[in-house]
Design a protein around this motif. Structure first.
Motif, PDB file in Angstrom:
ATOM      1  N   ASP A   1     -14.075   5.846   3.369  1.00 17.98           N
ATOM      2  CA  ASP A   1     -12.771   5.804   2.710  1.00 17.98           C
ATOM      3  C   ASP A   1     -11.660   5.286   3.609  1.00 17.98           C
ATOM      4  N   ASN A   2     -12.008   4.750   4.771  1.00 17.99           N
ATOM      5  CA  ASN A   2     -11.017   4.195   5.719  1.00 17.99           C
ATOM      6  C   ASN A   2      -9.986   5.239   6.145  1.00 17.99           C
ATOM      7  N   LEU A   3     -10.404   6.475   6.275  1.00 21.84           N
ATOM      8  CA  LEU A   3      -9.470   7.551   6.596  1.00 21.84           C
ATOM      9  C   LEU A   3      -9.265   7.653   8.104  1.00 21.84           C
ATOM     10  N   ARG A   4      -8.011   7.822   8.517  1.00 19.14           N
ATOM     11  CA  ARG A   4      -7.746   8.191   9.903  1.00 19.14           C
ATOM     12  C   ARG A   4      -7.776   9.710   9.985  1.00 19.14           C
ATOM     13  N   ALA A   5      -7.743  10.238  11.209  1.00 17.31           N
ATOM     14  CA  ALA A   5      -7.854  11.689  11.385  1.00 17.31           C
ATOM     15  C   ALA A   5      -6.737  12.418  10.634  1.00 17.31           C
ATOM     16  N   GLY A   6      -5.545  11.861  10.645  1.00 15.32           N
ATOM     17  CA  GLY A   6      -4.431  12.490   9.930  1.00 15.32           C
ATOM     18  C   GLY A   6      -4.678  12.596   8.445  1.00 15.32           C
ATOM     19  N   ASP A   7      -5.347  11.587   7.859  1.00 16.29           N
ATOM     20  CA  ASP A   7      -5.665  11.639   6.428  1.00 16.29           C
ATOM     21  C   ASP A   7      -6.654  12.757   6.120  1.00 16.29           C
TER      22      ASP A   7
ATOM     23  N   VAL B   1      -4.886   6.219   1.806  1.00 21.81           N
ATOM     24  CA  VAL B   1      -3.928   5.134   1.597  1.00 21.81           C
ATOM     25  C   VAL B   1      -4.535   4.170   0.597  1.00 21.81           C
ATOM     26  N   VAL B   2      -3.785   3.866  -0.463  1.00 23.88           N
ATOM     27  CA  VAL B   2      -4.310   3.065  -1.568  1.00 23.88           C
ATOM     28  C   VAL B   2      -3.415   1.860  -1.806  1.00 23.88           C
TER      29      VAL B   2
ATOM     30  N   ALA C   1       1.664  16.991   8.083  1.00 20.75           N
ATOM     31  CA  ALA C   1       0.398  17.105   8.812  1.00 20.75           C
ATOM     32  C   ALA C   1      -0.116  15.746   9.252  1.00 20.75           C
ATOM     33  N   ARG C   2      -0.120  14.760   8.342  1.00 20.51           N
ATOM     34  CA  ARG C   2      -0.682  13.458   8.696  1.00 20.51           C
ATOM     35  C   ARG C   2       0.171  12.739   9.739  1.00 20.51           C
ATOM     36  N   ASN C   3       1.462  13.013   9.760  1.00 17.70           N
ATOM     37  CA  ASN C   3       2.323  12.344  10.726  1.00 17.70           C
ATOM     38  C   ASN C   3       2.358  13.061  12.074  1.00 17.70           C
TER      39      ASN C   3
ATOM     40  N   ILE D   1       0.850  -1.190   0.000  1.00 18.80           N
ATOM     41  CA  ILE D   1       0.000   0.000   0.000  1.00 18.80           C
ATOM     42  C   ILE D   1       0.886   1.239   0.000  1.00 18.80           C
ATOM     43  N   ARG D   2       0.293   2.393  -0.271  1.00 18.25           N
ATOM     44  CA  ARG D   2       1.039   3.638  -0.300  1.00 18.25           C
ATOM     45  C   ARG D   2       0.106   4.800   0.026  1.00 18.25           C
ATOM     46  N   VAL D   3       0.701   5.965   0.313  1.00 15.84           N
ATOM     47  CA  VAL D   3      -0.065   7.184   0.576  1.00 15.84           C
ATOM     48  C   VAL D   3      -0.238   7.953  -0.733  1.00 15.84           C
ATOM     49  N   ALA D   4      -1.408   8.535  -0.933  1.00 10.27           N
ATOM     50  CA  ALA D   4      -1.673   9.336  -2.130  1.00 10.27           C
ATOM     51  C   ALA D   4      -2.483  10.563  -1.749  1.00 10.27           C
ATOM     52  N   ALA D   5      -2.314  11.620  -2.525  1.00 11.98           N
ATOM     53  CA  ALA D   5      -3.099  12.839  -2.311  1.00 11.98           C
ATOM     54  C   ALA D   5      -4.485  12.652  -2.909  1.00 11.98           C
TER      55      ALA D   5
END
Length: 309
Positions: free
Chosen positions: A185-191, A198-199, A138-140, A121-125
Protein backbone atom coordinates in the motif's frame (compact mmCIF):
# COMPACT_ATOMS: atom_id res chain seq x y z
CA UNK A 1 -26.75 -1.76 6.46
CA UNK A 2 -24.93 -4.17 8.66
CA UNK A 3 -22.38 -5.45 6.17
CA UNK A 4 -20.29 -3.64 3.60
CA UNK A 5 -21.57 -3.73 0.03
CA UNK A 6 -18.69 -5.06 -2.06
CA UNK A 7 -17.94 -3.70 -5.54
CA UNK A 8 -14.66 -5.58 -5.96
CA UNK A 9 -15.84 -8.17 -8.43
CA UNK A 10 -17.44 -5.82 -10.96
CA UNK A 11 -14.46 -5.48 -13.32
CA UNK A 12 -10.74 -6.06 -13.45
CA UNK A 13 -9.30 -3.39 -11.17
CA UNK A 14 -5.91 -1.65 -11.40
CA UNK A 15 -3.17 -2.88 -9.11
CA UNK A 16 -3.13 0.34 -7.08
CA UNK A 17 -6.88 0.43 -6.52
CA UNK A 18 -8.14 -0.01 -2.98
CA UNK A 19 -11.53 0.37 -1.26
CA UNK A 20 -12.72 2.73 1.43
CA UNK A 21 -15.66 1.42 3.42
CA UNK A 22 -17.86 4.38 4.33
CA UNK A 23 -19.70 4.58 7.68
CA UNK A 24 -22.82 3.59 5.70
CA UNK A 25 -21.11 0.30 4.77
CA UNK A 26 -20.47 0.99 1.06
CA UNK A 27 -17.11 0.27 -0.54
CA UNK A 28 -15.81 3.21 -2.57
CA UNK A 29 -12.90 2.55 -4.97
CA UNK A 30 -9.87 4.84 -4.61
CA UNK A 31 -6.42 4.86 -6.19
CA UNK A 32 -3.31 4.80 -4.04
CA UNK A 33 -0.77 7.54 -4.71
CA UNK A 34 2.37 6.28 -6.39
CA UNK A 35 5.74 6.37 -4.66
CA UNK A 36 6.93 8.92 -7.20
CA UNK A 37 4.07 11.33 -6.54
CA UNK A 38 4.60 11.04 -2.78
CA UNK A 39 8.30 11.78 -3.17
CA UNK A 40 7.54 14.70 -5.49
CA UNK A 41 5.07 16.13 -2.97
CA UNK A 42 7.64 15.83 -0.16
CA UNK A 43 10.29 17.62 -2.24
CA UNK A 44 7.86 20.43 -3.10
CA UNK A 45 6.82 20.80 0.54
CA UNK A 46 10.43 21.05 1.70
CA UNK A 47 11.23 23.50 -1.09
CA UNK A 48 8.34 25.69 0.07
CA UNK A 49 9.39 25.10 3.69
CA UNK A 50 12.98 26.29 3.16
CA UNK A 51 12.01 29.22 0.93
CA UNK A 52 9.74 30.55 3.67
CA UNK A 53 12.44 30.02 6.30
CA UNK A 54 15.05 31.84 4.24
CA UNK A 55 12.64 34.72 3.66
CA UNK A 56 11.97 34.97 7.40
CA UNK A 57 15.70 34.77 8.20
CA UNK A 58 16.39 37.77 5.99
CA UNK A 59 13.45 39.60 7.54
CA UNK A 60 14.74 38.88 11.05
CA UNK A 61 18.25 40.04 10.08
CA UNK A 62 16.80 43.26 8.67
CA UNK A 63 14.69 43.91 11.77
CA UNK A 64 17.56 42.96 14.08
CA UNK A 65 19.85 45.43 12.32
CA UNK A 66 17.27 48.16 12.75
CA UNK A 67 16.79 47.27 16.40
CA UNK A 68 20.54 47.37 17.03
CA UNK A 69 20.82 50.81 15.44
CA UNK A 70 17.83 52.09 17.40
CA UNK A 71 19.06 50.95 20.81
CA UNK A 72 22.77 51.61 20.22
CA UNK A 73 22.48 55.21 21.32
CA UNK A 74 20.51 54.29 24.45
CA UNK A 75 21.93 51.18 26.04
CA UNK A 76 23.58 47.88 25.23
CA UNK A 77 21.01 46.18 27.46
CA UNK A 78 18.14 47.52 25.35
CA UNK A 79 19.68 46.27 22.10
CA UNK A 80 20.44 42.90 23.66
CA UNK A 81 16.86 42.52 24.93
CA UNK A 82 15.40 43.35 21.50
CA UNK A 83 17.65 40.80 19.78
CA UNK A 84 16.77 38.12 22.34
CA UNK A 85 13.09 38.78 21.73
CA UNK A 86 13.59 38.38 17.97
CA UNK A 87 15.52 35.16 18.55
CA UNK A 88 12.67 33.74 20.63
CA UNK A 89 10.16 34.67 17.93
CA UNK A 90 12.32 33.03 15.28
CA UNK A 91 12.64 29.79 17.30
CA UNK A 92 8.86 29.69 17.78
CA UNK A 93 8.40 30.29 14.06
CA UNK A 94 10.69 27.34 13.25
CA UNK A 95 8.75 25.12 15.65
CA UNK A 96 5.39 26.00 14.10
CA UNK A 97 6.76 25.61 10.58
CA UNK A 98 8.24 22.21 11.38
CA UNK A 99 5.08 20.81 12.94
CA UNK A 100 2.25 23.25 12.22
CA UNK A 101 2.59 23.41 8.44
CA UNK A 102 2.00 19.71 7.78
CA UNK A 103 -0.60 19.29 10.52
CA UNK A 104 -2.63 22.39 9.66
CA UNK A 105 -2.71 21.63 5.94
CA UNK A 106 -3.65 17.97 6.37
CA UNK A 107 -6.38 18.86 8.86
CA UNK A 108 -7.87 21.26 6.32
CA UNK A 109 -10.79 20.43 3.98
CA UNK A 110 -8.47 19.01 1.29
CA UNK A 111 -6.37 16.91 3.70
CA UNK A 112 -3.26 17.82 1.74
CA UNK A 113 -0.21 20.06 1.95
CA UNK A 114 0.67 22.42 -0.91
CA UNK A 115 3.03 19.81 -2.33
CA UNK A 116 0.35 17.12 -2.27
CA UNK A 117 -2.17 19.47 -3.90
CA UNK A 118 0.21 20.26 -6.74
CA UNK A 119 0.80 16.59 -7.58
CA UNK A 120 -2.86 15.68 -6.98
CA UNK A 121 -2.80 13.46 -3.88
CA UNK A 122 -4.26 13.64 -0.38
CA UNK A 123 -4.28 11.86 2.99
CA UNK A 124 -7.22 9.59 3.87
CA UNK A 125 -8.17 7.42 6.81
CA UNK A 126 -7.94 3.71 5.99
CA UNK A 127 -11.14 2.95 7.92
CA UNK A 128 -13.19 5.15 5.59
CA UNK A 129 -14.07 7.67 8.30
CA UNK A 130 -12.97 11.25 8.83
CA UNK A 131 -9.29 12.08 9.04
CA UNK A 132 -8.97 12.81 12.76
CA UNK A 133 -6.55 15.23 14.45
CA UNK A 134 -5.05 12.30 16.35
CA UNK A 135 -4.16 10.51 13.11
CA UNK A 136 -2.66 13.64 11.53
CA UNK A 137 -0.61 14.40 14.64
CA UNK A 138 0.65 10.81 14.87
CA UNK A 139 1.73 10.56 11.23
CA UNK A 140 3.53 13.89 11.38
CA UNK A 141 5.27 13.30 14.69
CA UNK A 142 6.65 10.08 13.19
CA UNK A 143 8.27 12.23 10.50
CA UNK A 144 10.80 13.29 13.13
CA UNK A 145 11.92 9.69 13.56
CA UNK A 146 11.73 8.90 9.85
CA UNK A 147 13.40 12.00 8.44
CA UNK A 148 14.56 14.83 10.68
CA UNK A 149 16.49 12.89 13.31
CA UNK A 150 18.58 10.76 10.92
CA UNK A 151 19.36 13.90 8.88
CA UNK A 152 20.57 15.60 12.05
CA UNK A 153 22.80 12.58 12.73
CA UNK A 154 24.31 12.89 9.27
CA UNK A 155 24.78 16.68 9.35
CA UNK A 156 26.30 16.69 12.86
CA UNK A 157 28.81 13.92 12.23
CA UNK A 158 31.96 14.79 14.27
CA UNK A 159 34.55 16.72 12.28
CA UNK A 160 32.38 16.74 9.20
CA UNK A 161 33.29 13.11 8.50
CA UNK A 162 30.75 10.34 8.49
CA UNK A 163 32.49 7.56 10.37
CA UNK A 164 30.19 5.26 12.36
CA UNK A 165 28.11 8.27 13.44
CA UNK A 166 27.22 9.30 9.91
CA UNK A 167 26.81 5.72 8.68
CA UNK A 168 24.31 5.02 11.45
CA UNK A 169 22.32 8.10 10.41
CA UNK A 170 22.44 7.08 6.73
CA UNK A 171 21.24 3.54 7.47
CA UNK A 172 18.49 4.90 9.71
CA UNK A 173 17.42 7.34 6.96
CA UNK A 174 17.49 4.64 4.24
CA UNK A 175 15.37 2.18 6.25
CA UNK A 176 12.50 4.64 6.60
CA UNK A 177 12.83 6.14 3.12
CA UNK A 178 12.55 2.68 1.53
CA UNK A 179 9.76 1.59 3.90
CA UNK A 180 7.00 2.16 1.25
CA UNK A 181 8.74 -0.40 -1.00
CA UNK A 182 8.22 -3.14 1.59
CA UNK A 183 4.41 -3.03 1.69
CA UNK A 184 1.81 -3.19 -1.06
CA UNK A 185 0.00 0.00 0.00
CA UNK A 186 3.05 2.31 -0.25
CA UNK A 187 2.70 3.15 3.44
CA UNK A 188 5.40 4.96 5.38
CA UNK A 189 5.83 4.21 9.08
CA UNK A 190 3.72 7.23 10.01
CA UNK A 191 0.83 5.93 7.91
CA UNK A 192 0.93 2.55 9.66
CA UNK A 193 0.88 4.13 13.12
CA UNK A 194 -1.83 6.66 12.25
CA UNK A 195 -4.06 4.34 10.19
CA UNK A 196 -3.82 6.50 7.07
CA UNK A 197 -2.81 6.16 3.46
CA UNK A 198 -2.16 8.65 0.68
CA UNK A 199 -4.52 8.47 -2.30
CA UNK A 200 -4.99 10.22 -5.60
CA UNK A 201 -7.19 13.31 -5.49
CA UNK A 202 -8.29 14.10 -9.05
CA UNK A 203 -8.65 17.81 -9.73
CA UNK A 204 -12.43 17.88 -10.04
CA UNK A 205 -13.86 21.39 -10.19
CA UNK A 206 -17.36 21.82 -8.87
CA UNK A 207 -18.12 24.20 -11.74
CA UNK A 208 -17.64 21.46 -14.35
CA UNK A 209 -21.00 19.81 -14.83
CA UNK A 210 -21.17 16.11 -15.50
CA UNK A 211 -22.93 15.21 -18.72
CA UNK A 212 -25.73 12.82 -17.83
CA UNK A 213 -28.92 11.63 -19.43
CA UNK A 214 -32.30 10.86 -17.99
CA UNK A 215 -33.23 12.50 -14.71
CA UNK A 216 -30.45 15.03 -14.50
CA UNK A 217 -31.01 16.22 -18.03
CA UNK A 218 -34.77 16.57 -17.60
CA UNK A 219 -34.89 18.41 -14.27
CA UNK A 220 -35.57 15.34 -12.19
CA UNK A 221 -38.07 13.46 -14.39
CA UNK A 222 -37.43 9.75 -14.74
CA UNK A 223 -37.41 8.30 -18.27
CA UNK A 224 -38.28 4.92 -16.77
CA UNK A 225 -41.28 5.64 -14.53
CA UNK A 226 -42.04 9.27 -15.35
CA UNK A 227 -41.66 10.19 -11.68
CA UNK A 228 -40.25 13.63 -10.89
CA UNK A 229 -37.74 13.65 -8.06
CA UNK A 230 -37.54 16.86 -6.07
CA UNK A 231 -35.55 17.20 -2.85
CA UNK A 232 -35.92 19.78 -0.12
CA UNK A 233 -33.27 21.88 1.61
CA UNK A 234 -33.04 19.52 4.59
CA UNK A 235 -32.62 16.46 2.37
CA UNK A 236 -29.87 18.03 0.27
CA UNK A 237 -28.08 19.39 3.34
CA UNK A 238 -27.04 15.94 4.54
CA UNK A 239 -24.19 15.74 2.00
CA UNK A 240 -21.36 17.97 0.82
CA UNK A 241 -18.79 18.35 -1.95
CA UNK A 242 -16.95 15.12 -1.15
CA UNK A 243 -20.11 13.01 -1.39
CA UNK A 244 -21.07 14.84 -4.60
CA UNK A 245 -17.75 13.88 -6.19
CA UNK A 246 -18.13 10.26 -5.06
CA UNK A 247 -21.63 10.13 -6.55
CA UNK A 248 -20.38 11.70 -9.78
CA UNK A 249 -17.65 9.08 -10.09
CA UNK A 250 -20.15 6.26 -9.59
CA UNK A 251 -22.49 7.70 -12.23
CA UNK A 252 -19.62 8.12 -14.68
CA UNK A 253 -18.54 4.50 -14.21
CA UNK A 254 -22.05 3.42 -15.26
CA UNK A 255 -22.05 0.25 -13.16
CA UNK A 256 -25.66 -0.62 -12.37
CA UNK A 257 -24.55 -3.08 -9.69
CA UNK A 258 -22.94 -0.24 -7.74
CA UNK A 259 -25.89 2.16 -8.00
CA UNK A 260 -28.35 0.05 -6.00
CA UNK A 261 -26.51 0.13 -2.66
CA UNK A 262 -25.79 3.87 -3.01
CA UNK A 263 -29.43 4.57 -3.87
CA UNK A 264 -30.60 2.61 -0.82
CA UNK A 265 -28.11 4.39 1.46
CA UNK A 266 -29.13 7.89 0.33
CA UNK A 267 -32.82 7.07 0.65
CA UNK A 268 -32.30 5.80 4.18
CA UNK A 269 -30.24 8.89 5.02
CA UNK A 270 -32.93 11.34 3.86
CA UNK A 271 -35.89 9.26 5.05
CA UNK A 272 -37.27 8.11 1.68
CA UNK A 273 -38.67 4.70 0.75
CA UNK A 274 -35.92 3.30 -1.52
CA UNK A 275 -38.15 1.27 -3.82
CA UNK A 276 -36.46 -0.44 -6.77
CA UNK A 277 -35.99 -0.24 -10.53
CA UNK A 278 -35.40 3.51 -10.89
CA UNK A 279 -32.06 3.90 -9.11
CA UNK A 280 -30.19 5.79 -11.85
CA UNK A 281 -32.95 8.35 -12.35
CA UNK A 282 -33.10 8.97 -8.60
CA UNK A 283 -29.32 9.34 -8.29
CA UNK A 284 -29.03 11.63 -11.33
CA UNK A 285 -31.77 13.87 -9.95
CA UNK A 286 -30.17 13.91 -6.50
CA UNK A 287 -26.78 14.65 -8.06
CA UNK A 288 -28.10 17.53 -10.17
CA UNK A 289 -30.03 19.15 -7.31
CA UNK A 290 -27.25 18.67 -4.75
CA UNK A 291 -24.78 20.23 -7.18
CA UNK A 292 -27.09 23.21 -7.78
CA UNK A 293 -27.48 23.72 -4.03
CA UNK A 294 -23.73 23.57 -3.34
CA UNK A 295 -22.98 25.96 -6.21
CA UNK A 296 -25.64 28.36 -4.95
CA UNK A 297 -24.20 28.25 -1.44
CA UNK A 298 -20.70 28.91 -2.81
CA UNK A 299 -21.91 32.16 -4.40
CA UNK A 300 -22.71 33.39 -0.90
CA UNK A 301 -19.37 32.24 0.50
CA UNK A 302 -20.70 29.07 2.13
CA UNK A 303 -18.98 25.75 1.48
CA UNK A 304 -19.80 22.31 2.80
CA UNK A 305 -16.76 20.08 2.32
CA UNK A 306 -18.50 16.87 3.37
CA UNK A 307 -21.45 15.54 5.35
CA UNK A 308 -19.61 16.18 8.63
CA UNK A 309 -19.07 19.89 7.98
Amino acid sequence: MSAAVSLRGLTNRPKQERYLVTPEGIEIPIMLASKGSRLGALILDFLFFFLVIYAVVYLVIFVAGGAADTFASDSIEGASGALEFLTILFILFLFFMRYGYFMAMELGPRSATWGKRIVGIRVAARDGGRLTPEAVIARNLLRDIELFMPLVFIMLAPGGEWGSYGVAGAVWFAIFMFFPFFNKDNLRAGDIIAGTWVVEAPRTKLAETMSTSGAAASSGSSTVTGAKYEFGEAELSVYGEHELQVLERLLREDKDEALGPVHETICRKIGWDPGAGDERAFLEAFYAQLRAKLEGDMRFGKRKANKHA
